[in-house]
Design a protein around this motif. Structure first.
Motif, mmCIF file in Angstrom:
data_model
loop_
_atom_site.group_PDB
_atom_site.id
_atom_site.type_symbol
_atom_site.label_atom_id
_atom_site.label_comp_id
_atom_site.label_asym_id
_atom_site.label_seq_id
_atom_site.Cartn_x
_atom_site.Cartn_y
_atom_site.Cartn_z
ATOM 1 N N TYR A 98 2.203 5.623 -5.474
ATOM 2 C CA TYR A 98 2.021 4.878 -4.232
ATOM 3 C C TYR A 98 0.653 5.116 -3.625
ATOM 4 O O TYR A 98 -0.032 4.178 -3.222
ATOM 5 N N GLY A 101 -2.058 3.297 -5.436
ATOM 6 C CA GLY A 101 -2.016 1.834 -5.417
ATOM 7 C C GLY A 101 -1.289 1.216 -6.591
ATOM 8 O O GLY A 101 -1.131 -0.004 -6.662
ATOM 9 N N SER A 103 1.909 1.390 -7.442
ATOM 10 C CA SER A 103 3.161 0.764 -7.021
ATOM 11 C C SER A 103 2.925 -0.565 -6.313
ATOM 12 O O SER A 103 3.654 -1.535 -6.531
ATOM 13 N N SER A 104 1.885 -0.612 -5.474
ATOM 14 C CA SER A 104 1.565 -1.868 -4.773
ATOM 15 C C SER A 104 1.154 -2.951 -5.772
ATOM 16 O O SER A 104 1.518 -4.120 -5.616
ATOM 17 N N SER A 107 4.219 -4.169 -7.358
ATOM 18 C CA SER A 107 4.940 -5.008 -6.388
ATOM 19 C C SER A 107 4.361 -6.417 -6.339
ATOM 20 O O SER A 107 5.100 -7.407 -6.265
ATOM 21 N N SER A 167 -4.067 -0.146 -1.903
ATOM 22 C CA SER A 167 -2.642 -0.275 -1.580
ATOM 23 C C SER A 167 -2.462 -1.081 -0.296
ATOM 24 O O SER A 167 -1.587 -1.957 -0.222
ATOM 25 N N SER A 168 -3.296 -0.813 0.704
ATOM 26 C CA SER A 168 -3.237 -1.558 1.973
ATOM 27 C C SER A 168 -3.591 -3.025 1.761
ATOM 28 O O SER A 168 -2.939 -3.923 2.311
ATOM 29 N N SER A 171 -0.744 -4.736 -0.038
ATOM 30 C CA SER A 171 0.385 -4.911 0.893
ATOM 31 C C SER A 171 0.161 -6.135 1.787
ATOM 32 O O SER A 171 1.100 -6.880 2.080
ATOM 33 N N THR A 266 10.360 -1.303 -4.119
ATOM 34 C CA THR A 266 9.507 -0.176 -3.759
ATOM 35 C C THR A 266 10.334 0.966 -3.160
ATOM 36 O O THR A 266 10.964 0.793 -2.126
#
Length: 345
Positions: A98, A101, A103-104, A107, A167-168, A171, A266
């Motif tokens: 996570y 990044g 996992s993002s 996703s 990651s941000s 998202s 997630t």
């Protein structure tokens, strides 16, 4: 290689996993006696007779709870071993799928697949995990590329900070997809919150091959991870092909994370807390840390899923909420304890 302490650690981890599985299968709207669960699973594996077992129990165990528990176990194991591999590779307890990044990225791949209802010919139901894995690998590749541009020496702090930034950004991209969606909104939101509910045996068939491939790739590099934990230069002097091993471990971590995110959504903190806790309890040797993380991560997510579906029964909470509520404080306590030990030294 196997001291008495390590043998005890494996025995404890296996007992914990078996106990977690039996308890999770037993507890629910209809309670199933543990002895009946053993007979039902034994009948399925070895063809034993289950004449004295209620057929309703057999249906609940084999078609509802057992696949859910196995799926939760595989997801927990995948995230835990991926987290342990990333932490070992980057020599930082804050590294996990996570914060990097990965996992993002996975996703985004899954959300795009759901949003456009994609299904590639020949691979069919494997389209979702494949897109997740490709996107997770692309994300870690871009994170490392940007980290190198920012800092030639690619310090761990730079990689993690770049991972958090990406990651941000990803998202925000997912939020944009949600804002644009129509009928798929409920499916995407439900998937993003994280769950292993009503997935069935088909989802186990999806994650299992990726879990095996990713885990084997990480486990065969356990000794190299031990060498890399002393730094890349030292590892090179010890005869490790650093670039090749780094690439293999990153690919393996991406496969594990992508497949886990594809089937469950997630679920945070498993890859962060479980390897760190396992390392504190049983040491940093990756030859044992990795398999013990698999067992512990599997048990943790099975129990977290049990809490998610029973704490406000009959309503179910998303499993990601439970792992975050448990994982964040535990990690904070571990971090504070580690800092105190460093000060004493």
């Amino acid at each position: 290689m196997f001291s008495i302490n390590k043998i005890a650690a494996y025995m404890l981890a296996v007992v914990l996993l078996i106990t977690a599985m039996l308890v999770a299968i037993s507890i629910g709207t209809v309670s199933v006696p543990i002895f009946d669960i053993v007979k039902i699973i034994g009948a399925g594996l070895f063809g034993l007779s289950i004449e004295q077992v209620d057929p309703m129990y057999s249906n609940i165990v084999l078609n509802i709870r057992l696949p859910r528990v196995i799926l939760a176990g595989l997801v927990g194991a995948s995230l835990a071993i991926a987290g342990a591999a990333f932490q070992g590779l980057l020599r930082n307890p804050l590294a996990d799928p996570y914060t990097l990044g990965v996992s993002s990225g996975a996703s985004v791949g899954a959300v795009v697949t759901i949003f456009f209802n994609l299904s590639l010919p020949l691979i069919g139901k494997f389209t979702l995990p494949l897109f997740s894995i490709v996107c997770s690998f692309l994300t870690i590749f871009i994170v490392l590329l940007f980290s190198q541009r920012i800092d030639r020496s690619m310090k761990v702090e730079t990689i993690i900070l770049t991972g958090v930034i990406f990651s941000s950004f990803l998202s925000a991209f997912i939020s944009l997809m949600i804002a644009l969606t129509g009928e798929e909104l409920r499916q995407i939101i439900g998937w993003l919150l994280g769950s292993v509910s009503m997935r069935g045996w088909d989802y186990i068939k999806i994650i299992l091959p990726f879990f095996i491939i990713g885990s084997v790739l990480v486990l065969v590099n356990a000794s190299e991870l031990n060498a890399l934990s002393f730094g890349e230069e030292r590892a090179q002097h010890l005869g490790v092909n650093v670039q090749k091993r780094k690439l293999l471990i990153l690919i393996a971590g991406s496969i594990l994370t992508g497949a886990a995110v594809a089937v469950s959504g997630t679920i945070g903190f498993v890859g962060l807390v479980i390897p760190h806790l396992t390392r504190l309890l049983w040491g940093p040797d990756h030859r044992h840390l990795l398999p013990l993380s698999i067992l512990t991560g599997s048990s943790f997510l099975i129990l977290a899923d049990l809490v998610a579906r029973t704490i406000i029964s009959p309503t179910e909470l998303p499993i990601g909420v439970i792992t975050s509520l448990i994982g964040a404080p535990v990690f904070a306590i571990i971090l504070i304890g580690s800092k105190r030990k460093e000060r004493r030294r």
